[in-house]
Design an enzyme around this catalytic site. Structure first.
Site, PDB file in Angstrom:
ATOM      1  N   ASP A 223      55.541  19.247 -25.707  1.00  0.00           N
ATOM      2  CA  ASP A 223      55.380  20.104 -24.534  1.00  0.00           C
ATOM      3  C   ASP A 223      56.747  20.424 -23.944  1.00  0.00           C
ATOM      4  O   ASP A 223      57.349  19.600 -23.274  1.00  0.00           O
ATOM      5  CB  ASP A 223      54.506  19.405 -23.496  1.00  0.00           C
ATOM      6  N   HIS A 307      48.107  28.639 -28.508  1.00  0.00           N
ATOM      7  CA  HIS A 307      48.823  28.407 -27.254  1.00  0.00           C
ATOM      8  C   HIS A 307      50.263  28.912 -27.344  1.00  0.00           C
ATOM      9  O   HIS A 307      50.766  29.543 -26.402  1.00  0.00           O
ATOM     10  CB  HIS A 307      48.798  26.911 -26.924  1.00  0.00           C
TER      11      HIS A 307
END
Length: 397
Positions: A223, A307
């Site tokens: 992330d 994503h």
């Protein structure tokens, strides 16, 4: 003996503080516990914990600073009658204690001074919510982007995790440092504001990964791979006046349904390899993705609904700095986990940078099936301050 916190800050005597704490305060200032100080030696663990990050400077620490392992976000709601003058008093106290604590020194009136002795790369970052500008009578000074985010169809926001007039981001490598700092600063704010919410999170412990590594979230994905780097920070994160803007989103992870997926399905949702973080068209985490690449069946290697595809930004000035912390609260009685991400995003302009990305994600991100935003708040992060100043002095002074 009872001492007024305001008296202490205004220069009143501190001699009334417990004499028994004197030795501990001295040891804390040197980064040593009393026993270690008496022995004249420093164990390896204590040396690690004495690392400091300067509080004073043109920009606030805790934004582009390498994130420590532990983080807490504390949001406040201002009490009725807390006007510009009162806000100035509050921020003077908060800034004074923050400067001391980040140096490994106790706050004024700290009756547990030994707990302040190991700063462990402590940073304390302040953000002003829309309500603070209103309370101060300075709504014309509020950055236009600092307002509640629009409603997204994926949101399931809860009041207990949303909003706030003031936020403190407290980060350090040691949870005791974070806990003690949080307690001291809440004491400062208590006459002026009530605690609205507290979110505590964690990252990997230093030494587990090399400096600069990309954090994994509780779903196992890397992330922050696409964060701005080096000189890009100066335009993507910081405004010309050295301020920035913060979005805090609490995102619950639907781990039990995520666990039912194969690795291949997880990678299709993310657009990256789960093990290396490499785009599905590459081999290394920071390889440039090739969205035109096809698999043997003639389908895109990186799906349009992944994503990574939806969050993609190519202009360095429009990137956002993701500085997330994982959370893992107690499971319910049936054992269902309560885990997810405290998504903290720093950018120079929320409307210009964050909102376009979030709109694309809300529209068609397959990962939305396994993540649910349950909290949201926005804040202006004012510039730093000089050693004789305080955070917000340019606005509230």
């Amino acid at each position: 003996m009872s001492l007024s916190r305001r008296t202490l800050l205004a220069g009143g005597t501190v001699a009334g503080l417990s004499a028994a704490a004197g030795a501990a305060v001295g040891a804390a200032a040197s980064g040593q516990t009393p026993d270690v100080a008496a022995a004249g030696r420093m164990p390896e663990a204590a040396v690690f914990g004495t690392e400091t990050v300067p509080f004073h400077g043109p920009r606030q620490a805790g934004v582009t600073t390498e994130p420590p392992a532990q983080g807490t976000f504390v949001a406040f709601t201002l009490k009725p009658g807390t006007d510009r003058r009162a806000l100035g008093r509050m921020m003077r106290m908060l800034s004074d204690d923050a400067a001391r604590l980040t140096r490994g020194e106790p706050a004024l009136g700290d009756t547990d001074a030994t707990l302040a002795g190991l700063p462990s790369r402590l940073t304390i970052t302040f953000g002003f919510g829309p309500g603070l500008y209103k309370a101060a009578g300075l709504e014309d000074k509020r950055p236009p982007s600092v307002q509640d985010l629009p409603s997204f169809r994926i949101d399931r926001l809860l009041p207990r995790w949303s909003g706030g007039d003031l936020v403190l981001q407290i980060c350090a490598d040691d949870p005791m440092t974070v806990t003690h700092t949080q307690r001291m600063l809440i004491k400062d704010a208590r006459p002026f504001a009530d605690v609205r919410w507290v979110q505590r999170g964690f990252r990997n412990t230093p030494g587990v990964q090399p400096a600069g590594f990309t954090q994994r979230n509780v779903l196992g994905q890397l992330d922050g791979t696409a964060n701005p780097l080096g000189p890009e920070m100066d335009t993507a994160v910081w405004a010309p006046d050295n301020s920035t803007q913060l979005v805090v989103r609490r995102v619950r992870a639907e781990i039990e349904t995520w666990d039912l997926l194969s690795t291949t399905d997880k990678e299709a949702a993310v657009g990256r390899r789960m093990d290396t973080g490499a785009p599905l068209s590459g081999k290394l985490e920071r390889d440039e993705p090739d969205f035109a690449a096809l698999d043997p069946a003639g389908l895109p290697l990186i799906p349009d609904f992944s994503h990574m595809t939806r969050a993609r930004v190519t202009d360095p000035k429009l990137k956002i700095l993701r500085r997330p912390y994982n959370y893992d609260d107690a499971p319910d009685a049936t054992g269902r986990p309560d885990s997810g991400l405290i998504f903290a995003s720093y950018q120079a302009d929320i409307a210009l940078q964050f909102l376009p990305i979030q709109r694309r994600l809300a529209e068609k991100d397959l990962l939305n099936q396994w993540i649910t935003p349950i909290g949201s708040a926005v804040f202006a992060v004012p510039p730093g301050c000089a050693a004789d100043g305080w955070i917000g002095d340019q606005l509230l002074g």
